[in-house]
Motif scaffolding. Structure first.
Motif, mmCIF file in Angstrom:
data_model
loop_
_atom_site.group_PDB
_atom_site.id
_atom_site.type_symbol
_atom_site.label_atom_id
_atom_site.label_comp_id
_atom_site.label_asym_id
_atom_site.label_seq_id
_atom_site.Cartn_x
_atom_site.Cartn_y
_atom_site.Cartn_z
ATOM 1 N N THR A 1 2.398 1.771 -3.527
ATOM 2 C CA THR A 1 1.472 2.043 -4.632
ATOM 3 C C THR A 1 0.471 3.141 -4.308
ATOM 4 O O THR A 1 -0.567 3.259 -4.977
ATOM 5 N N GLN A 2 0.771 3.960 -3.331
ATOM 6 C CA GLN A 2 -0.201 4.963 -2.901
ATOM 7 C C GLN A 2 -0.538 5.966 -4.002
ATOM 8 O O GLN A 2 -1.642 6.517 -4.036
ATOM 9 N N ALA B 1 -6.118 1.972 -9.263
ATOM 10 C CA ALA B 1 -6.324 0.555 -8.951
ATOM 11 C C ALA B 1 -5.714 -0.354 -10.009
ATOM 12 O O ALA B 1 -5.133 -1.401 -9.683
ATOM 13 N N ALA C 1 -1.859 -0.323 -9.680
ATOM 14 C CA ALA C 1 -1.487 -1.023 -8.447
ATOM 15 C C ALA C 1 -1.615 -2.537 -8.622
ATOM 16 O O ALA C 1 -0.793 -3.304 -8.112
ATOM 17 N N LYS C 2 -2.645 -2.956 -9.361
ATOM 18 C CA LYS C 2 -2.809 -4.387 -9.629
ATOM 19 C C LYS C 2 -1.659 -4.914 -10.464
ATOM 20 O O LYS C 2 -1.143 -6.011 -10.207
ATOM 21 N N ARG D 1 -7.783 0.216 0.801
ATOM 22 C CA ARG D 1 -7.259 1.574 0.812
ATOM 23 C C ARG D 1 -8.194 2.545 0.102
ATOM 24 O O ARG D 1 -8.363 3.689 0.518
ATOM 25 N N LYS E 1 -5.510 -3.191 -1.798
ATOM 26 C CA LYS E 1 -5.685 -1.941 -2.526
ATOM 27 C C LYS E 1 -7.130 -1.469 -2.452
ATOM 28 O O LYS E 1 -7.405 -0.271 -2.335
ATOM 29 N N LEU F 1 0.822 -1.207 0.000
ATOM 30 C CA LEU F 1 0.000 0.000 0.000
ATOM 31 C C LEU F 1 0.855 1.256 0.000
ATOM 32 O O LEU F 1 0.532 2.245 -0.659
#
Length: 210
Positions: free
Chosen positions: A32-33, A37, A40-41, A170, A167, A29
């Motif tokens: 990849t903030q 989505a 991040a995936k 978050r 994710k 997290l």
């Protein structure tokens, strides 16, 4: 030699404990903030695929590599502890795990954090490396080796699913919730770092006091 099902369950539980997918979520997290989505995936997929390649390689050739370079698992734990501590400190300040260079593209940055720190040393850490080497050594015949690799890939697939779910959590928290969560998780990562560091250091210094 245990039966195939028993050996599979032994491999699965041992690898799940050592890889600890739940423990990877804070670092994932934090790293990849700044991503949406979808990106991040992709980071999670790259990290897990890199880890799969590394763990399979260590399972097959790890012992020979460590012996050739005279590397010990304790030394790897110490280095991993230092890296984790620095990452956790950045997260405690609500900063990304690795600072992005101005000229760095999204693709390059995402690939970089997927490899370090996510794949190495978080997923493919000293414990996981040691475990795959030991379990591969215990898999004396082909059916048991198939059971070992099946368990390894099952744990990695579960790790990917857990990271992707992290994710989404978050996204529900929002910006302020993310900052609070990142600081909390940074503290957790720093605690993990201390455990790694001393787990490697104590065996190194014990002979000095024997």
């Amino acid at each position: 030699m245990p039966g195939l099902l028993e050996f599979f369950l032994l491999c699965f539980t041992s690898l799940f404990t050592m890889i600890n997918p739940i423990g990877v979520i804070p670092l994932y997290l934090g790293a990849t903030q700044a991503f949406d989505a979808a990106e991040a995936k992709r980071v999670a997929v790259r990290a897990v695929l890199t880890s799969a390649l590394l763990l399979v390689s260590f399972a097959i050739t790890g012992k020979a590599i460590f012996d050739f370079f005279s590397i010990t698992i304790d030394s790897l734990r110490i280095v991993g502890g230092v890296l984790f501590f620095l990452m956790g400190f950045d997260m405690l300040q609500a900063r990304a795990v690795r600072r992005r260079e101005p000229e760095e593209t999204d693709t390059h940055y995402a690939t970089d954090v997927a490899i370090t720190p996510l794949a190495i040393p978080m997923i493919t850490g000293p414990g996981a490396i040691t475990m795959v080497i030991l379990l591969m050594k215990d898999a004396a015949d082909l059916p048991h080796r198939v059971a070992f690799f099946s368990a390894l890939f099952a744990v990695l697939a579960l790790t990917l699913l857990i990271l992707i779910a992290g994710k989404r959590i978050r996204a529900v928290l929002g910006e302020n919730g993310n900052k609070v969560l990142m600081r909390l998780m940074g503290l957790i990562v720093m605690v993990i770092a201390v455990e790694f560091f001393f787990a490697g250091l104590i065996p190194k210094i014990q002979p000095l006091f024997a």
